[in-house]
Scaffold this motif. Structure first.
Motif, PDB file in Angstrom:
ATOM      1  N   GLU A  42       0.768  -1.207   0.086  1.00  0.00           N
ATOM      2  CA  GLU A  42      -0.004   0.014  -0.083  1.00  0.00           C
ATOM      3  C   GLU A  42       0.839   1.222  -0.177  1.00  0.00           C
ATOM      4  OE1 GLU A  42      -2.851  -0.083   3.116  1.00  0.00           O
ATOM      5  OE2 GLU A  42      -4.031  -1.658   2.246  1.00  0.00           O
ATOM      6  N   SER A  43       2.042   1.029   0.103  1.00  0.00           N
ATOM      7  CA  SER A  43       3.152   2.255  -0.017  1.00  0.00           C
ATOM      8  C   SER A  43       3.471   2.602  -1.340  1.00  0.00           C
ATOM      9  CB  SER A  43       4.502   2.061   0.770  1.00  0.00           C
ATOM     10  OG  SER A  43       4.145   1.779   2.040  1.00  0.00           O
ATOM     11  N   THR A  44       3.601   4.045  -1.519  1.00  0.00           N
ATOM     12  CA  THR A  44       4.055   4.538  -2.774  1.00  0.00           C
ATOM     13  C   THR A  44       5.618   4.874  -2.649  1.00  0.00           C
ATOM     14  OG1 THR A  44       1.961   5.052  -3.825  1.00  0.00           O
ATOM     15  CG2 THR A  44       3.839   6.000  -4.691  1.00  0.00           C
ATOM     16  N   PHE A  45       6.495   4.403  -3.184  1.00  0.00           N
ATOM     17  CA  PHE A  45       7.867   4.560  -3.127  1.00  0.00           C
ATOM     18  C   PHE A  45       8.373   5.697  -4.237  1.00  0.00           C
ATOM     19  CE2 PHE A  45       7.156   0.386  -1.159  1.00  0.00           C
ATOM     20  CZ  PHE A  45       7.748   0.522  -0.019  1.00  0.00           C
ATOM     21  N   THR A  46       9.472   6.033  -4.046  1.00  0.00           N
ATOM     22  CA  THR A  46      10.159   7.177  -5.003  1.00  0.00           C
ATOM     23  C   THR A  46      11.767   6.476  -5.144  1.00  0.00           C
ATOM     24  OG1 THR A  46       8.703   8.773  -4.473  1.00  0.00           O
ATOM     25  CG2 THR A  46      10.994   9.143  -5.731  1.00  0.00           C
ATOM     26  N   VAL A  47      12.188   6.472  -6.153  1.00  0.00           N
ATOM     27  CA  VAL A  47      13.458   6.195  -6.528  1.00  0.00           C
ATOM     28  C   VAL A  47      14.547   7.390  -6.226  1.00  0.00           C
ATOM     29  CG1 VAL A  47      15.386   5.193  -8.083  1.00  0.00           C
ATOM     30  CG2 VAL A  47      12.891   4.530  -8.181  1.00  0.00           C
TER      31      VAL A  47
END
Length: 531
Positions: A111-116
């Motif tokens: 449910e997390s949205t990650f960023t590179v």
């Protein structure tokens, strides 16, 4: 903001957090400083390599200290979905560390949205930020010697996916079949800085993910209808090398390149090539090939006996650092070195090799570049002679190659993490001899000393950029001297780095030889020039 020495041409900028690091990186990308060659962002540091002829470390620090660090990383609109089978070896341990159930760990991860944030460690390895803070867990106390490709893992406030099988200490919670690094893509790295990333649970989604067909990565020509050499013996695989692969740190790719660059350049001058032309790097001799062309070659680097047998069976000896004329049918054999480790084979006009990311260098750790050269490999020769000059008859080695019984002195710049070591640890580095162990390779020289380097404690170091020549110290206290194929980032403290002018010498030190480290600069912070 602190400025710490890494080597004679590299500094480390230490910042308060990841946001400041990425803000400084973005600022220097948008408004470059003349003289900066390369930058490697990490958790809370930015490693910068620069040209001393254009700017000093103090002047560079002064310019950097004026930059605005308030800007935040702006995620791109590009979203990457990673299908995961959540059955990782450490999933239960992560649940225990976080106080959550296994199901809750999976739910929060998906449910997390990650960023590179940045790439490092290995080609295609993206450090992902922005996940649920409840999933922040430490690295494993004992790193694994092998983590499988596609492993989805956690460490600190980062999530990531291992692009290939490699050692590592992150907590594995699952695996994906998607390729993080694929040279048939443009760009090869699936994760690019700024990309957004979501993970999905295959067990719940029910989706079937089709993988692209495998593509060949063989670059050395196999066709025997053109001028070529056919390899008859190669006790250790030889590798194509040039001066290195630069400008790819954004994808987690380090420079690689010849370990003894002076020998490579000299080999090319002997046969009249431009100095950066691709050569074959041969470790510990024993290499033999048959020529199917009339051409000129040369051997430089580690001194080895060279024999030449013609098509009629006549044998003669040849000399290193001199042009050697070949006819079709000649068989060339390189004996065992009497000193040093690596020899360089050049051929007039060069080898016909397909470049990978702008270079023909083979990175043995990252598995980037042309395939290693083994028995029966056919080496196609280039036919373009427009850039050639006359052969050189006056070349000589830049230094005598060391033997296994020698003590080799290497100059080192102390830093950036000398403050992680006790006074005894610092004196141990420079006062005792360090033996080169058989576990050494193009990645690094593994050293053994009677007394381990003493640290203040065993706390974790957030991953930060590492330079060629860096002396990294794992928990064992037995250092590793990084060579050209080292990982771009590392999580152990670096106590010093070999001066750039001694890197070629380091690449020729054989097993069992001993190294003495001689400090050439005081450790401490770099003080910016006053404006």
């Amino acid at each position: 903001m602190r400025f710490l020495p890494v080597s004679l041409t590299t500094i480390l900028v230490e910042l308060a957090n990841l946001d400041e690091t990425l803000a400084l990186f973005a600022s220097l990308e948008a408004n470059p400083v003349a003289g900066i060659l390369d930058m490697v962002p990490a958790a809370r540091t930015l490693m910068i390599r620069y040209q001393r002829e254009l700017i000093s470390a103090e002047a560079l620090a002064s310019e950097i200290s004026t930059r605005d660090l308030s800007a935040k990383l702006k995620p791109s609109d590009h979203m990457v979905e990673i299908p995961v089978t959540y059955d990782g070896e450490d999933l239960a341990d992560v649940a225990e560390l976080t106080g959550l159930s296994v199901e809750e760990v999976i739910r929060r991860h998906t449910e997390s949205t990650f960023t590179v944030a940045f790439c490092g460690f290995a080609p295609g390895f993206g450090y992902l930020v922005g996940g649920d803070p409840a999933l922040h867990v430490p690295r494993r106390k004992s790193p694994r010697t092998r983590i499988p490709a596609g492993a989805v893992a956690l460490a600190g406030n980062f999530s990531g996916v291992y692009p290939q099988a490699s050692p590592g200490g992150w907590q594995i919670i699952g695996v994906t079949r998607l390729k993080m690094w694929d040279l048939s893509r443009d760009p090869p790295a699936l994760f690019q800085p700024g990309h957004q990333v979501r993970f999905s649970d295959i067990a719940k989604s029910g989706k079937v993910y089709e993988l692209p067909a495998e593509t060949s990565t063989i670059n050395a020509a196999r066709h025997e209808d053109t001028a070529h050499f056919k390899v008859l013996a190669a006790p250790m695989p030889a590798v194509f090398q040039d001066l290195g692969r630069f400008g790819q740190t954004g994808q987690g790719v380090s420079a690689s390149g010849a370990l003894d660059q002076s020998a490579l350049k000299t080999a090319n001058r002997v046969v009249g090539n431009p100095v950066g032309t691709t050569c074959l790097e041969i470790t510990l001799g024993g290499f033999s090939f048959e020529s199917a062309a009339r051409t000129v070659i040369a051997f430089t680097g580690a001194p080895c006996p060279i024999s030449l047998r013609d098509a009629k069976g006549h044998t003669l000896e040849a000399a290193p650092y001199q042009p050697i004329a070949l006819e079709t049918g000649d068989v060339v054999t390189l004996g065992q070195p009497t000193a040093g480790m690596r020899s360089y084979l050049s051929v007039r006009g060069g080898f016909r090799v397909k470049p990978v990311l702008g270079s023909m260098a083979t990175d043995t750790l990252a598995v980037v570049g042309p395939d290693p050269v083994t028995v029966a490999t056919v080496l196609a020769l280039a036919e373009d002679t427009t850039a050639l000059t006359s052969v050189s008859l006056t070349e000589a080695p830049a230094f005598p190659c060391p033997t296994a019984v020698d003590i080799v002195t290497l100059d080192v710049v102390l830093g950036p993490r000398t403050d992680w070591f006790t006074e005894k640890g610092l004196s141990t580095l420079t006062d005792q001899l360090w033996q080169v162990t058989p576990q050494s390779s193009r990645v690094g020289i593994r050293l053994a000393g009677d007394v381990a380097l003493e640290r203040f404690d065993n706390k974790e170091l957030p991953s930060e950029g590492t330079a060629t020549g860096a002396i990294q110290v794992p928990h064992s206290g037995q250092p590793v001297l990084f060579l050209a194929d080292h990982p771009l980032t590392g999580g152990y403290p670096v106590i010093g780095a070999v001066a750039e002018y001694h890197l070629d010498l380091a690449g020729q030190i054989p097993i069992n030889a001993k190294i003495r480290f001689r400090p050439i600069a005081p450790f401490g912070e770099i003080v910016p020039n006053k404006r």
